[in-house]
Design a protein around this motif. Sequence first.
Motif, mmCIF file in Angstrom:
data_model
loop_
_atom_site.group_PDB
_atom_site.id
_atom_site.type_symbol
_atom_site.label_atom_id
_atom_site.label_comp_id
_atom_site.label_asym_id
_atom_site.label_seq_id
_atom_site.Cartn_x
_atom_site.Cartn_y
_atom_site.Cartn_z
ATOM 1 N N PRO A 175 87.815 -25.652 30.308
ATOM 2 C CA PRO A 175 88.306 -26.649 29.388
ATOM 3 C C PRO A 175 89.453 -26.291 28.651
ATOM 4 N N ALA A 203 91.782 -27.041 22.583
ATOM 5 C CA ALA A 203 90.599 -28.137 22.372
ATOM 6 C C ALA A 203 89.508 -27.348 21.818
ATOM 7 N N LEU A 204 89.215 -26.198 22.503
ATOM 8 C CA LEU A 204 88.042 -25.204 22.498
ATOM 9 C C LEU A 204 88.196 -24.933 20.739
ATOM 10 N N GLN A 258 92.329 -33.563 19.919
ATOM 11 C CA GLN A 258 91.834 -32.576 20.726
ATOM 12 C C GLN A 258 90.301 -32.722 20.962
ATOM 13 N N LEU A 295 88.170 -33.004 24.788
ATOM 14 C CA LEU A 295 87.136 -32.168 25.157
ATOM 15 C C LEU A 295 85.997 -32.984 25.454
#
Length: 310
Positions: free
Chosen positions: A5, A9-10, A39, A43
């Motif tokens: 991923p 975004a994480l 974001q 995800l």
Amino acid sequence: MSRLPPLKALRVFQVAAECGSFKLAAEKLHVTQAAVSQQIKLLEAFFDEPLFTRLNREIRPTPSALQLLPFIQQAFSLIEEGSKALEADAFPHQLKITSIPSFAAQWLIPKLGVFQAQQPDLSCFISTSLDLHDFSDDSQDLAIRFGLGGFAGLKERMIAHDYILPLCHPMLFDSLKRGERTLDEMPILLDSSPELAPLNAAFQAKFGAPSKVALQVEDSSLLMNAVLNGQGVAPIRYSLAFELIQRGQLVCPANVYWNSDFRYYLVAPEAYFERHKVKVFSQWIIDEVSVIEKSWQAYKQQAGLTLQLL
């Protein structure tokens, strides 16, 4: 799932889950709330499932988000630890400096004992090179360079200007005063490094034809030694010679000088300048080289030197 991923975004997901609010996450990350929402949607699209339940005034992580969160927290914690390990100083009691040879020989080494008396817990290692170290390993903490600046990928701190003036041994100067020879009959000594070509041309135009050049070297320390041995007159950096002038070991046979286009710089990766040993050395050398500028201003006025243009 082979794809990873998006890292950005994480990070947004982690902060949003910990804050329990997209608004607070946006404030912490210094972005807009819309950017946070974007974001999170990115995800959620990646995992193909929702990660937050949107309520009127709050958000709640879904069971899948709560399952994911500790792994993300651990991952970013490991990244932070790795970054700190790279920035950490493996040898806090060793100061490794690379300097241009002339400055190391004529100025740094003679004065380094003063610094070591102030910092007895530091061991200093000095190496010389005209090439700039790339700091890809732990072999150097700081570089002292003389140039135009603009050291790509590194932080630089300008510490001193410099000036060029003609210098010779007092014995040769005495022969001028006795009328045994004229200034344009004195042998010319030059540093033939390519970057000094404009200075050398101006010096030769002032003191004689190219045929008068008795010696050319590619090192300022060698040039200084030749002048000290009475071999001729040469353009010398004031920073290297000012104490010899004060002691009467070198004299200026003509009341002229040139501004050097080059400056002295401290150069290193930005993080290295935060190391305690680099901080204390940087402050020490800045204080010490300020004496050169003060001495120059007094000497220039006393000797009545006139600026020449390159």
